[in-house]
Scaffold this motif. Structure first.
Motif: not given
Length: 231
Positions: A11-14, A57-59, A7-9
């Motif tokens: 790294g892996p944390e998203v 987003l979201p995707l 839902t946000r751009f």
């Protein structure tokens, strides 16, 4: 169903594991239960919003999957416009192919996009002939690692790979490359990179280059401009 959604751009944390409604098949589509999802380098660009086209987003990322029809049927590998990081996907049957029993999911996923790209680069773009020397840029990557193996299998006279670390260069040689070169040489002196490639080929120009990086290394790589194929 469970899915990995952003839902946000970033790294892996998203990458968030969420519950979403099952997708509804459109005209000509079919619902599949996913056993394994492919993770492609292009997915990282989508997640960062650095891909060729702007992302909305979201995707749910994911362009490759292995699974079975929701109503039962043989295991298939398929291509998607997105949504592969989920327990269920919808796909057009014309973009799915049955997986032989002896082929594990991971191998099927490697072949369906990266493998076919490597095949076409060597066969239909570069028209590799037996005995020719092939340079594979990014030889430890998805397409590159398969191109190294295919070039060796199809009788290349010499396979030279480039890769950015000693570990990756060692991997390319384990896969069949005769020699490996550090592409960072081109950052400091393109002529040094050219010299390293020629040295790896016994002092001779190479015949075929599979190129994905572009930029200022292209003309320096091969003084006689061999056949080049990009991906």
């Amino acid at each position: 169903m469970r899915a990995v959604q952003i839902t946000r751009f970033g790294g892996p944390e998203v990458l968030d594991v969420v519950d979403l409604p099952e997708p509804t098949p459109g005209e000509g589509q079919q619902l599949f239960d996913v056993s394994t999802a492919g993770v492609n380098y292009a997915d990282t660009h989508q997640i960062e919003n650095s891909y060729l086209a702007a992302q909305q987003l979201p995707l749910v990322p994911g362009a490759e999957f292995v699974g079975t029809p929701a109503g039962g049927g043989p295991r298939v590998v398929g291509l998607l416009d997105g949504g592969g990081y989920a327990e269920k996907v919808v796909a057009h049957p014309r973009l799915t192919w049955q997986v032989p029993d002896g082929v594990p999911d991971e191998q099927a996923l490697a072949v369906v996009l990266q493998g076919t790209t490597a095949w076409h680069l060597l066969r239909t773009s570069a028209h590799l002939a037996a005995g020719e020397t092939v340079v594979v840029i990014a030889g430890a990557g998805g397409v590159g690692s398969l191109a190294v193996q295919l070039a060796r299998r199809w009788g290349a006279g010499r396979v030279i790979a480039t890769a950015s670390s000693p570990e990756k260069r060692a991997l390319t040689e384990e896969l069949g490359a005769d020699a490996s070169v550090d592409p960072a040489l081109a950052d400091d002196d393109p002529k040094a990179f050219t010299a390293a490639l020629r040295e790896a080929n016994g002092g001779r120009p190479v015949d075929v280059v599979l190129e994905m990086t572009g930029g200022n290394v292209s003309p320096a790589r091969c003084p006689r401009w061999p056949r080049s194929a990009g991906w």
